[in-house]
Design a protein around this motif. Structure first.
Motif, mmCIF file in Angstrom:
data_model
loop_
_atom_site.group_PDB
_atom_site.id
_atom_site.type_symbol
_atom_site.label_atom_id
_atom_site.label_comp_id
_atom_site.label_asym_id
_atom_site.label_seq_id
_atom_site.Cartn_x
_atom_site.Cartn_y
_atom_site.Cartn_z
ATOM 1 N N HIS A 83 0.839 -1.203 0.000
ATOM 2 C CA HIS A 83 0.000 0.000 0.000
ATOM 3 C C HIS A 83 0.875 1.255 0.000
ATOM 4 O O HIS A 83 0.618 2.216 -0.732
ATOM 5 N N HIS A 84 1.912 1.224 0.847
ATOM 6 C CA HIS A 84 2.790 2.395 0.953
ATOM 7 C C HIS A 84 3.547 2.627 -0.349
ATOM 8 O O HIS A 84 3.730 3.775 -0.773
ATOM 9 N N ALA A 85 3.988 1.551 -0.984
ATOM 10 C CA ALA A 85 4.701 1.680 -2.252
ATOM 11 C C ALA A 85 3.821 2.352 -3.306
ATOM 12 O O ALA A 85 4.279 3.218 -4.068
ATOM 13 N N ILE A 86 2.560 1.979 -3.340
ATOM 14 C CA ILE A 86 1.631 2.597 -4.297
ATOM 15 C C ILE A 86 1.394 4.056 -3.941
ATOM 16 O O ILE A 86 1.395 4.938 -4.807
ATOM 17 N N LEU A 87 1.199 4.335 -2.657
ATOM 18 C CA LEU A 87 0.990 5.712 -2.209
ATOM 19 C C LEU A 87 2.144 6.619 -2.620
ATOM 20 O O LEU A 87 1.940 7.765 -3.010
ATOM 21 N N ARG A 88 3.358 6.101 -2.562
ATOM 22 C CA ARG A 88 4.542 6.897 -2.878
ATOM 23 C C ARG A 88 4.904 6.861 -4.353
ATOM 24 O O ARG A 88 5.926 7.412 -4.773
ATOM 25 N N GLY A 89 4.050 6.224 -5.174
ATOM 26 C CA GLY A 89 4.278 6.232 -6.607
ATOM 27 C C GLY A 89 5.435 5.370 -7.070
ATOM 28 O O GLY A 89 6.033 5.625 -8.123
ATOM 29 N N ARG A 90 5.764 4.343 -6.295
ATOM 30 C CA ARG A 90 6.893 3.493 -6.658
ATOM 31 C C ARG A 90 6.558 2.627 -7.880
ATOM 32 O O ARG A 90 5.399 2.350 -8.176
ATOM 33 N N SER A 91 7.622 2.204 -8.554
ATOM 34 C CA SER A 91 7.499 1.483 -9.819
ATOM 35 C C SER A 91 6.977 0.062 -9.618
ATOM 36 O O SER A 91 6.940 -0.466 -8.501
ATOM 37 N N LEU A 92 6.639 -0.555 -10.742
ATOM 38 C CA LEU A 92 6.203 -1.940 -10.707
ATOM 39 C C LEU A 92 7.336 -2.842 -10.223
ATOM 40 O O LEU A 92 7.089 -3.888 -9.609
ATOM 41 N N GLY A 93 8.576 -2.423 -10.467
ATOM 42 C CA GLY A 93 9.723 -3.188 -9.976
ATOM 43 C C GLY A 93 9.727 -3.285 -8.464
ATOM 44 O O GLY A 93 10.025 -4.353 -7.893
ATOM 45 N N HIS A 94 9.398 -2.200 -7.787
ATOM 46 C CA HIS A 94 9.317 -2.223 -6.324
ATOM 47 C C HIS A 94 8.203 -3.173 -5.870
ATOM 48 O O HIS A 94 8.373 -3.925 -4.906
ATOM 49 N N ILE A 95 7.070 -3.122 -6.568
ATOM 50 C CA ILE A 95 5.934 -3.979 -6.219
ATOM 51 C C ILE A 95 6.330 -5.450 -6.346
ATOM 52 O O ILE A 95 6.043 -6.272 -5.460
ATOM 53 N N ARG A 96 7.011 -5.773 -7.431
ATOM 54 C CA ARG A 96 7.431 -7.166 -7.649
ATOM 55 C C ARG A 96 8.407 -7.620 -6.559
ATOM 56 O O ARG A 96 8.331 -8.757 -6.084
ATOM 57 N N LEU A 97 9.334 -6.745 -6.179
ATOM 58 C CA LEU A 97 10.288 -7.100 -5.126
ATOM 59 C C LEU A 97 9.575 -7.456 -3.830
ATOM 60 O O LEU A 97 9.924 -8.436 -3.158
ATOM 61 N N LEU A 98 8.577 -6.667 -3.477
ATOM 62 C CA LEU A 98 7.832 -6.921 -2.242
ATOM 63 C C LEU A 98 7.030 -8.215 -2.340
ATOM 64 O O LEU A 98 6.994 -9.009 -1.387
ATOM 65 N N LEU A 99 6.407 -8.451 -3.490
ATOM 66 C CA LEU A 99 5.644 -9.684 -3.662
ATOM 67 C C LEU A 99 6.560 -10.906 -3.613
ATOM 68 O O LEU A 99 6.240 -11.925 -2.980
ATOM 69 N N TYR A 149 -6.131 -4.514 -3.572
ATOM 70 C CA TYR A 149 -6.790 -4.405 -4.877
ATOM 71 C C TYR A 149 -7.505 -3.061 -5.008
ATOM 72 O O TYR A 149 -7.343 -2.339 -6.002
ATOM 73 N N ARG A 150 -8.283 -2.709 -3.992
ATOM 74 C CA ARG A 150 -9.000 -1.434 -4.040
ATOM 75 C C ARG A 150 -8.019 -0.254 -4.015
ATOM 76 O O ARG A 150 -8.199 0.746 -4.708
ATOM 77 N N TRP A 151 -6.975 -0.381 -3.205
ATOM 78 C CA TRP A 151 -5.978 0.692 -3.088
ATOM 79 C C TRP A 151 -5.329 0.962 -4.445
ATOM 80 O O TRP A 151 -5.153 2.118 -4.850
ATOM 81 N N ALA A 152 -4.982 -0.111 -5.148
ATOM 82 C CA ALA A 152 -4.373 0.044 -6.467
ATOM 83 C C ALA A 152 -5.352 0.703 -7.437
ATOM 84 O O ALA A 152 -4.985 1.594 -8.215
#
Length: 511
Positions: A294-310, A327-330
């Motif tokens: 959620h925080h990564a999305i809030l801060r506008g981080r890239s899809l690369g950051h999202i993948r790293l966390l997943l 899902y809703r947050w995204a």
């Protein structure tokens, strides 16, 4: 280079600038040569070419400032104010420059110290701040126990004063400050000594924090760790990621610093540092500890950051503290790329009409947003505070098309979030001139106060001089200043503020 008198008169300096300007406008060769010698932009011009310029008062003031060795008129004014203050005020201001100052203030601290060495002469505690090893050695020879005694204006232990000194970032201070730290440690100084800032009494700050979290100096950080400093002081690792280079963070991790429970993952997600995020997660970072996605999305981080966390185990079905699923947050932040990944993981939910409206706006789909609004003309009255805050949050991350669509749909302009800041304040803080222009064109009010009690001029003042704001922020503060003026902010509103040299020079052209 000229030297200012001990109590300079700013009015007299202004008269010098006006006299120089008059002489140049009258075509006097000496004055024109003076401009050509001191103004970088004019150095390649002939006297004849320079005479054809429309020289202004700010040009003359810049020349006078450079005559005295200052980079700008604003810097000269600050030095004049300092010289005219009392001795006690001089010491307190100087100390603030040395321990907390930005690059301009640190330059003034170095210069004023060179020109007035008697200001701090004989003071062993100040010797820690400037790296005067000889004076410090004499003090310890008289009383070795002084090495661990809090003292000085900030009631700091000597080692804490050394490690918090930002002068280590200035030429000529690194070696002596490191030498002072070694001397204190040899004399028995407590490597884990702490200091409590009166503004934050519940958070004791260690000597290591000064090295790794304030000055971000790898050499000082390494020295303290090798002397046994505790890397788990609840502050050093978190603040170390704010540095442009990862050296201090890596040193702390190598020393066994604990990631879990420190919010370091959240802090590194405030910056565009995927490699450092990967290393922190690999150390002992827990991707499931908090809703980091959620925080990564809030801060506008890239899809690369999202993948790293997943990949590190973050839960794609996580719910944040407000009860909003990932899902809703995204969807609410226009992250179709994240929604697609979640869909591939089998995560999908139905959205309410209000959520569908926000999602359409944030992905820039004006047609879909308008269709929903037509069926619910009063839709904004149905949105809660958190949903309304989507506008300033997306403005802070540079989501121009999303913000454009939201404004076109009638989104309230003065919603505040974060540090109680509006979208305009957040855009200017980032130096995002394109976003600032859009907001101003759509009626954003520059006078709206933020959480620190000032308006967007104060935001521009602070941000334009800050050293800590990282890429990928645009940091185009001159263009932000131009946008504000072009959209009706009076030049008089900037009086009493300080700005970066470049922004200050721009406003001076309008005076």
């Amino acid at each position: 280079m000229k030297t200012l008198p001990s109590s300079p008169d700013l009015a007299h300096l202004k008269k010098q600038a006006k006299a120089l300007l008059r002489a140049a406008r009258n075509g006097e060769s000496a004055a024109l040569q003076h401009f050509a010698a001191q103004l970088p932009i004019a150095r390649d011009l002939t006297a004849t070419e320079l005479a054809g310029w429309e020289l202004k008062l700010h040009d003359a003031q810049s020349v006078i400032a450079r005559d005295y060795g200052f980079r700008s008129w604003a810097e000269l004014k600050r030095a004049v104010a300092w010289l005219r203050s009392t001795q006690a005020e001089k010491r307190e201001t100087w100390l603030r420059w040395a321990l907390e100052g930005n690059a301009r203030e640190r330059r003034l601290a170095v210069r004023s110290l060179a020109e007035q060495p008697a200001l701090l002469a004989g003071d062993a505690w100040f010797a820690c701040v400037i790296g005067n090893e000889s004076l410090l050695r004499d003090r310890l020879a008289r009383d070795p126990s002084w090495a661990s005694q809090p003292s000085g204006p900030r009631s700091m232990a000597p080692l804490v004063a050394v490690t918090h000194s930002r002068l280590i970032l200035e030429e000529g201070f690194e070696t002596p400050l490191l030498a002072c730290a070694r001397l204190l440690l040899t004399a028995g100084a407590d490597v884990n000594a702490t200091w409590t800032d009166p503004n934050y009494p519940e958070w004791p700050l260690s000597a290591l924090y000064g090295a790794a979290g304030v000055t971000h100096h790898a050499g000082m950080t390494r020295l303290l760790l090798e002397a046994g400093a505790n890397p788990d002081d609840n502050e050093s690792l978190y603040h170390s990621v704010e540095a442009r280079a990862p050296d201090c963070t890596l040193l702390l991790l190598e020393a066994g610093a604990r990631v879990r429970g420190t919010n370091t993952i959240g802090r590194v997600l405030d910056y565009d540092k995927p490699d450092l995020l990967r290393q922190i997660l690999a150390h002992d970072g827990d991707a499931r500890e908090r809703p980091w996605l959620h925080h990564a999305i809030l801060r506008g981080r890239s899809l690369g950051h999202i993948r790293l966390l997943l990949e590190a185990g973050a839960d794609p079905r996580a719910v944040n503290e407000e009860g909003i699923s990932l899902y809703r947050w995204a969807q609410l932040h226009g992250r179709s790329d994240v929604v697609e990944i979640l869909g591939g993981l089998g995560v999908k939910e139905d959205l309410s009409e209000e959520e569908a409206f926000i999602a359409a706006c944030t992905r820039g789909d004006a047609v879909a947003a308008e269709r929903i609004r037509e069926g619910m003309p009063d839709i904004f009255s149905h949105l809660n505070t958190r949903q309304l805050q989507t506008l300033p949050q997306l403005a802070a991350t540079g989501a121009l098309e999303a913000v454009r669509t939201m404004l076109a749909m009638g989104w309230p302009r003065e919603v505040r979030t974060g540090w109680d800041a509006t979208a305009l304040n957040l855009a200017v803080f980032q130096g995002d001139a394109a976003m600032a222009r859009l907001l101003l064109e759509e009626g954003a009010d520059w006078r709206t106060k933020h959480g620190y009690g000032d308006n967007v001029i104060g935001t521009l003042s602070w941000a334009s001089q800050a050293d800590e704001i990282e890429d990928p922020a645009p940091r185009d503060y001159i263009a932000c200043a131009q946008a504000l003026i072009e959209h009706g902010v009076p030049v008089s509103a900037t009086e009493g503020y300080s700005f970066s040299d470049e922004v200050g020079a721009y406003f001076a052209t309008l005076a």
